[in-house]
Design a protein around this motif. Structure first.
Motif, PDB file in Angstrom:
ATOM      1  N   ARG A  75      18.766  25.729  19.672  1.00 18.40           N
ATOM      2  CA  ARG A  75      17.531  24.954  19.694  1.00 18.40           C
ATOM      3  C   ARG A  75      16.786  25.256  18.401  1.00 18.40           C
ATOM      4  NH1 ARG A  75      19.836  23.812  23.540  1.00 18.40           N
ATOM      5  NH2 ARG A  75      19.161  23.226  25.640  1.00 18.40           N
ATOM      6  N   GLU A  78      10.871  25.316  16.684  1.00 16.30           N
ATOM      7  CA  GLU A  78       9.688  24.791  17.376  1.00 16.30           C
ATOM      8  C   GLU A  78      10.010  24.421  18.824  1.00 16.30           C
ATOM      9  OE1 GLU A  78       6.735  25.152  16.272  1.00 16.30           O
ATOM     10  OE2 GLU A  78       7.490  25.911  14.350  1.00 16.30           O
ATOM     11  N   GLN A  79      11.201  23.914  19.035  1.00 16.97           N
ATOM     12  CA  GLN A  79      11.601  23.539  20.402  1.00 16.97           C
ATOM     13  C   GLN A  79      11.828  24.783  21.265  1.00 16.97           C
ATOM     14  OE1 GLN A  79      14.965  20.821  20.470  1.00 16.97           O
ATOM     15  NE2 GLN A  79      15.202  21.107  22.689  1.00 16.97           N
ATOM     16  N   LYS A  81      10.399  27.611  20.933  1.00 17.76           N
ATOM     17  CA  LYS A  81       9.088  28.168  21.290  1.00 17.76           C
ATOM     18  C   LYS A  81       8.522  27.487  22.527  1.00 17.76           C
ATOM     19  CE  LYS A  81       7.436  29.376  16.711  1.00 17.76           C
ATOM     20  NZ  LYS A  81       6.461  29.069  15.667  1.00 17.76           N
ATOM     21  N   GLN A  82       8.751  26.190  22.639  1.00 17.09           N
ATOM     22  CA  GLN A  82       8.277  25.466  23.821  1.00 17.09           C
ATOM     23  C   GLN A  82       9.044  25.892  25.072  1.00 17.09           C
ATOM     24  OE1 GLN A  82       5.639  23.373  23.603  1.00 17.09           O
ATOM     25  NE2 GLN A  82       5.602  23.904  21.431  1.00 17.09           N
ATOM     26  N   LEU A  83      10.321  26.100  24.905  1.00 14.60           N
ATOM     27  CA  LEU A  83      11.165  26.426  26.059  1.00 14.60           C
ATOM     28  C   LEU A  83      10.903  27.830  26.601  1.00 14.60           C
ATOM     29  CD1 LEU A  83      14.546  24.905  24.803  1.00 14.60           C
ATOM     30  CD2 LEU A  83      13.274  24.179  26.838  1.00 14.60           C
ATOM     31  N   ASP A  85       8.528  31.094  27.277  1.00 14.76           N
ATOM     32  CA  ASP A  85       7.112  31.389  27.526  1.00 14.76           C
ATOM     33  C   ASP A  85       6.776  32.680  26.783  1.00 14.76           C
ATOM     34  OD1 ASP A  85       4.600  31.744  28.561  1.00 14.76           O
ATOM     35  OD2 ASP A  85       5.343  32.575  30.458  1.00 14.76           O
ATOM     36  N   ASP A  87       3.952  33.611  25.146  1.00 12.17           N
ATOM     37  CA  ASP A  87       2.566  34.119  25.128  1.00 12.17           C
ATOM     38  C   ASP A  87       2.363  35.381  25.956  1.00 12.17           C
ATOM     39  OD1 ASP A  87       1.608  32.305  23.438  1.00 12.17           O
ATOM     40  OD2 ASP A  87       0.292  31.277  24.874  1.00 12.17           O
ATOM     41  N   ASP A 104      16.253  33.391  30.569  1.00  8.36           N
ATOM     42  CA  ASP A 104      16.049  32.493  29.423  1.00  8.36           C
ATOM     43  C   ASP A 104      16.392  33.180  28.103  1.00  8.36           C
ATOM     44  OD1 ASP A 104      15.206  30.480  31.068  1.00  8.36           O
ATOM     45  OD2 ASP A 104      13.055  30.804  30.725  1.00  8.36           O
ATOM     46  N   TYR A 108      19.350  31.636  25.628  1.00  6.57           N
ATOM     47  CA  TYR A 108      19.141  31.099  24.282  1.00  6.57           C
ATOM     48  C   TYR A 108      19.498  32.093  23.174  1.00  6.57           C
ATOM     49  CZ  TYR A 108      16.915  27.201  26.639  1.00  6.57           C
ATOM     50  OH  TYR A 108      16.684  26.119  27.439  1.00  6.57           O
TER      51      TYR A 108
END
Lengths: 521, 521
Positions: A75, A78-79, A81-83, A85, A87, A104, A108
């Motif tokens: 991936r 940027e993608q 980072k969305q997938l 979590d 934070d 996850d 990845y």
């Protein structure tokens, strides 16, 4: 200019005791904090560790040998980072959510232990070093004093002794450290200390220009080291190599004379045993002769090639290594000890490492301890905390024996040989050069270029082939191997063979897959 | 001078294929090595990993909270060598024997996660970071390029961003690296680069004498760094501290003037937030004022004290830290991320780290990759291979939330407070000084010395008390805490409180046990 740090604390909301177990009746409170009993819920924590171990076993360890699994699940940043979590928030996550996060992360992550990961100078899964790594993570030691790390210090001593034996020295010293780059820095500083011990206290200011020599094919850490140590990258003299990437001894000697003529002070020659891209081995005996004639420290960066010392068949690649003053050797590469496992080995036995590095911290290296403090070896290090990296290699060595390690090296090099012969046989594949070691460098020439003359247009077009195929293989997840341009040669693949999980079938697959991914180009 | 390396190979006997699974019918042989199929017996390997995990779970993880277990099973070096089977032989050991070895390694290792291990600036067991560590060992990544380490690079970016926020910077940069000592080296080199970028290429030769300032109580790595970087230990100027171990700003400024007068070139001030022995915090705001006036880089070594930034109550200890140019902060200490987890954070956002450290290796940092190569952050490092240390801290932060981390810091400091008050109450215990942080420094005065006048004889006798009690506690295995002499003070204990597994009861035990072990002296 003063400001209130309290105000800046990026925390809001009320404190919330995530870890708190119910407080006892006769609570002792200090600053509003209950001090009775531990606050960790050990039972829940242990259960979490058990569940996570099961996940790691299923998703990483058991799948490591399965070629039907993907090497990577690509991936773009940027993608991804969305997938994920990523934070970190004020309140924590429950265990079931953490386990999802773990899943996850694994999903990845690149599977560096997949049989078709050939991208770096490490690969595969060694069950024994893995167990050693799990143990040290659980025990969480720091290797500086015998008092806190008795077993791991003795293991380090035993492993260093054995490695020294394989280099061919009668005695010596050494230290495990975080990477071949750092090993090279250690060696450079040692050579400098030997050249002029005053530099430890006085520094380089006012001294003549120190200069060192290494091959044009050396690892980039030599430049980093020269810069970090205050020597300066311009004082790294790159000696020309022959067509196979080996340092030309005559050129070395010419450059030493030249440097002296210019008023510089030569102090170190660094030879490479197993260069990063081509896998070339510098002629150590000839280089050692020159170092002897000129009174220069000989360091051998065998970070990659050192493992060949384990093989009676292949150790001749490093003929003359016993004449080195220091050697860098990373068992985390071909011997699969896990990132990182890197030794700097030193021939000197006059405690040069200690003299050069010691700072005698009185809170750690007390001299009035009740045991033999010569086992407190931490003062030989540039680090304070240090990981027990020798232990990973020790466990594998215990499990396989020297003969088993030799077998691994022999097999990796036999597989490399097989791949070379296949490349020669196949249409559209072209070897860059006949390899000495496990780096097989080759171009894939797609059908549209096969009839073209090897002129500027050909090379320009060929230059984009490897990056394009690399992109395709990563997006497909079928395979990973590296590519690079190198000293005037346009982008080519560098295939590295290491793991005993890899077989002839994977070599065939590699070539088939590259052809499949690139045949429309 | 040439010699035959083959001859020197310390291997004898016939090759014996430890790992070999039965070869297939239509074997492909190269150099006598069968290349069909993997040679690792994956099933047996997986089973070994499973059994070892069970052992680790039972013998390390489940026992970590059990105060009835021994902290250490002391054996002197020569005896421990006899007890452990350290030798690496030609042939390997079977799995059941390896498991016995694992059991021995655990048995004789110090249990740094035991609730009564107070010996270093790390302790305890964090279940979340432990899981993260198991994961990264299984995945075996190296964090240099997004291509091989996508998840861990993004995690590092997220963690650095959050740490930068807690320092109070609007933006910044950083890198995880193997230890606070190395962080300090990074900072020293960055400050030097900022002072004179040419040093990267030209080195220090011919330049005026660079000089840096740090407190007399600073960590010993400042000397190691100055020596390693070619600056020289004599060019580390140690600034006097007050009675609590804090740098005296007026003394700093005097020394800067003095250095300039002598023709030296000041370039760096290193303040310490949480000194190693006393846990003292330098007055950052006053020091920052001086650095501004003199145009000097301000580095704050908050390796130990940085964790106080997580607490709204205690972050005032580091008031002014947002004015630093760089900060070293080790979450592996009070935040229990596991050895090693150390960040160097830099306020600059003009890519100073990259400019200072890059060597642009073309085999790793290709610019024609198909993704945004700004995520390939490895060229900011002095290392090549690098471990994903940020991930351990990330996992704990996800699990506990910022509030849970704050709670840990608050509790460790409340427990320290409790211990201080107990020491004041008890006969025979004497505080060295009122602590600011989690280092509680104290003497135990045995009955025979309690009536003695505090003259030379008293101090001489007191000097042997802590080492003697330390020996006794280690041989008994009941407890571990450190002792040292320090700046004219004779040997005293340094108690460090960290782990949430620790309670008031352990503090009481500590004092009872010291009294029990020392009351006959």
């Amino acid at each position: 200019m003063s400001s209130d740090s309290d105000r800046e604390c990026p925390l809001d909301g009320d404190p919330h005791q995530q870890e708190m177990v119910p407080s006892k009746k006769s609570a002792v409170l200090v600053d509003g904090v209950v001090l009775n009993g531990p606050t960790t819920d050990a039972k829940a924590g242990e259960k979490f560790v058990e569940e996570a171990c099961r996940l790691i076993m299923e998703e990483v360890v058991l799948k490591a040998t399965d070629v039907s699994e993907k090497v990577c699940e690509w991936r773009p940043p940027e993608q991804l980072k969305q997938l994920l979590d990523l934070d970190m928030r004020n309140t924590g996550e429950p265990h079931h959510r953490l386990l999802e996060l773990c899943r996850d992360v694994i999903h990845y992550s690149v599977k560096t232990n997949h049989p078709r990961f050939f991208n770096q100078l490490y690969a595969g899964l060694d069950y024994y070093s893995l167990v050693a790594r799990f143990m040290t993570e659980a025990l969480n030691p720091s290797v500086y004093t015998y008092e806190v790390s008795p077993v791991f210090l003795l293991v380090e001593e035993a492993v260093l002794k054995k490695m020294i034996e394989f280099i061919g020295w009668k005695e010596g010293d050494g230290i495990f450290n975080p990477g071949g780059s750092v090993s090279n820095m250690y060696a450079m500083n040692l050579a400098r200390y030997k050249y002029c011990p005053d530099i430890k206290e006085k520094g380089l200011s006012g001294l003549p220009r120190l200069i060192l020599f290494t091959s044009a094919e050396c690892h980039y850490s030599m430049k980093k080291a020269a810069s970090f140590l205050g020597i300066g990258t311009e004082n790294v003299c790159f000696v020309e190599t022959d067509g196979r990437g080996k340092m030309v001894p005559e050129e070395l000697e010419k450059q030493i004379w030249q440097a002296r003529k210019e008023g510089a002070a030569p102090f170190l020659v660094c030879a490479t045993s197993g260069t990063t891209v081509l896998g070339a081995f510098d002629p150590l005996d000839e280089i050692a002769d020159i170092c002897e004639r000129h009174g220069l420290w000989l360091h051998v960066d065998a970070s990659w090639g050192g493992s060949a010392l384990m093989s009676r068949k292949h150790r001749k690649l490093l003929r003359g290594i016993h004449r080195a003053d220091s050697v860098a050797w990373n068992p985390h590469k071909m011997l699969m000890a896990g990132i990182q496992c890197c030794a700097l080995l030193v021939k000197d036995k006059s405690d040069l490492l200690k003299k050069c590095y010691s700072a005698k911290a009185s809170y750690l290296f007390q001299q009035d301890k009740f045991y033999d403090v010569s086992y407190d070896t931490g003062d030989k290090s540039i680090q304070c905390s240090r990981r027990p990296d020798a232990f990973k290699f020790w466990m594998t060595w215990k499990a396989l024996g020297t003969l088993g390690l030799e077998e691994r090296v022999n097999r990796a090099l036999a597989l490399s040989r097989y791949l070379v012969e296949e490349i020669k046989k196949r249409e559209g594949f072209k070897l860059l050069l006949e390899p000495e070691y496990a780096n097989i460098c080759f171009w894939y020439i797609p059908p549209s270029l096969r009839e073209m003359e090897e002129g500027p247009e050909f090379w320009e077009k060929l230059n984009v082939v490897a990056p394009t195929i690399k992109e395709r293989m990563m997006k497909k997840g079928s395979l990973m191997l590296g590519y690079q341009p190198h000293r005037g040669k346009v982008n080519f693949f560098r295939q590295v063979v290491i793991s005993p999980q890899v077989s002839r079938e994977d070599m065939d697959f590699l070539l088939d897959e590259i052809d499949l991914l690139g045949r429309d180009m």
